[in-house]
Design a protein around this motif. Structure first.
Motif, PDB file in Angstrom:
ATOM      1  N   LYS A  28       0.826  -1.213   0.000  1.00  0.00           N
ATOM      2  CA  LYS A  28       0.000   0.000   0.000  1.00  0.00           C
ATOM      3  C   LYS A  28       0.854   1.255   0.000  1.00  0.00           C
ATOM      4  N   THR A  90      -3.407  -4.703  -6.354  1.00  0.00           N
ATOM      5  CA  THR A  90      -4.254  -3.509  -6.221  1.00  0.00           C
ATOM      6  C   THR A  90      -5.724  -3.832  -5.904  1.00  0.00           C
ATOM      7  N   LEU A  93      -6.271  -4.609  -2.257  1.00  0.00           N
ATOM      8  CA  LEU A  93      -6.214  -3.407  -1.417  1.00  0.00           C
ATOM      9  C   LEU A  93      -7.492  -2.585  -1.540  1.00  0.00           C
TER      10      LEU A  93
ATOM     11  N   CYS B   9      -5.638   5.103   8.307  1.00  0.00           N
ATOM     12  CA  CYS B   9      -5.673   4.643   6.917  1.00  0.00           C
ATOM     13  C   CYS B   9      -6.670   3.487   6.768  1.00  0.00           C
ATOM     14  N   PHE B  11      -6.907   1.208   4.466  1.00  0.00           N
ATOM     15  CA  PHE B  11      -6.230  -0.035   4.076  1.00  0.00           C
ATOM     16  C   PHE B  11      -5.626  -0.695   5.313  1.00  0.00           C
ATOM     17  N   THR B  12      -4.840   0.081   6.023  1.00  0.00           N
ATOM     18  CA  THR B  12      -4.158  -0.444   7.210  1.00  0.00           C
ATOM     19  C   THR B  12      -5.157  -0.883   8.279  1.00  0.00           C
TER      20      THR B  12
END
Lengths: 142, 142
Positions: A28, A90, A93, B9, B11-12
């Motif tokens: 990411k 991708t 994510l 974030c 994603f995180t």
DNA sequence: ATAATTACTTGCATTTTGCAAGTTATAATG
DNA sequence: CATTATAACTTGCAAAATGCAAGTAATTAT
């Protein structure tokens, strides 16, 4: 060293590689935050320890997800760049962020909610291909 | 106990929940292999240890990803079922398998490659919605 | 020539994961 | 109805992954 696979299930096999706290976070940071040097990663919000970073970068390279290079005029700074295999992560994510956006705000209200998130909600596929395109353009510029 | 989030974030944050060796494997076993009891999970190919299973099931429940119930006529056997939040993880699993199928066969040739994989390759979105539909039908049948 | 920067490694503490055995409540069996 | 089996765990300890702080080597900047 390459990890062992628990079984022949495609779902589980992906998680044998990616199912930890750091692998996809590093991807990411490269894809979305444009990080490419060891230092870039250490300065990230997620604050990865240098020994773990070192281990994970080696593994990612061994797996062909990233490549390690240098710029011709700089012998010091290593560049870590996504390969096609890495760029192909991708959509994973994008789906992770989509799920966060919809279901994680209850327990983690601080999750960012700006213009980028609007774009993500509006069209996931377009969001993903825009990310990939941007990254490929950056690669071409080197 | 709910895990801490490293940052804001999206994603995180998803990875703070799902980024480990077991969480998504358990979801996969429920969604794709129809597992629903503690025993079902312990008999899986991936061979999860019972203490870890116990811990993860509690966490998944606390997060609202699964619910724990019983059948009216059986006081012994617990049933673990996916909620909407859990079912919404389907696209992530589909993307993980897609990536495995394309990029992991080199280093793990044993990955299953049957008719189901053909369907996945042919239309990811259809594959995902078929999985969700099947699971919802099963829920309705209870 | 000296200082700063980059990319690490090393040693040790902590946390997570894993194994094997034990426990309790319910259900099935003779 | 007494015994055995099953389901769902828990507990104790070993091993592995992660995390912190400090140190090192090779450039690059001053």
């Amino acid at each position: 060293m390459l990890p062992e696979f628990r079984c022949d299930c495609p779902f589980t096999s992906a998680l044998d590689i990616l199912g930890d706290k750091w692998m996809l976070v590093i991807i990411k940071q490269m894809l979305i935050e444009g990080k490419e040097t060891f230092k870039d990663f250490t300065e990230s919000e997620e604050a990865i320890a240098t020994n773990i970073l070192s281990t994970k970068l080696k593994l990612l390279e061994e797996l062909g997800i990233i490549v390690k290079t240098k710029r011709p005029n700089n012998k010091k700074t290593n560049l870590y760049l996504l390969t096609d295999t890495g760029l192909a992560l991708t959509p994973i994510l994008v789906e992770l962020a989509t799920w966060s956006d919809k279901y994680l705000r209850d327990i983690h209200p601080g999750i960012v909610n700006g213009e980028e998130m609007q774009l993500l909600r509006n069209d996931k596929a377009a969001f993903a291909s825009r990310l990939e395109k941007k990254y490929r353009e950056k690669l071409a510029a080197n």
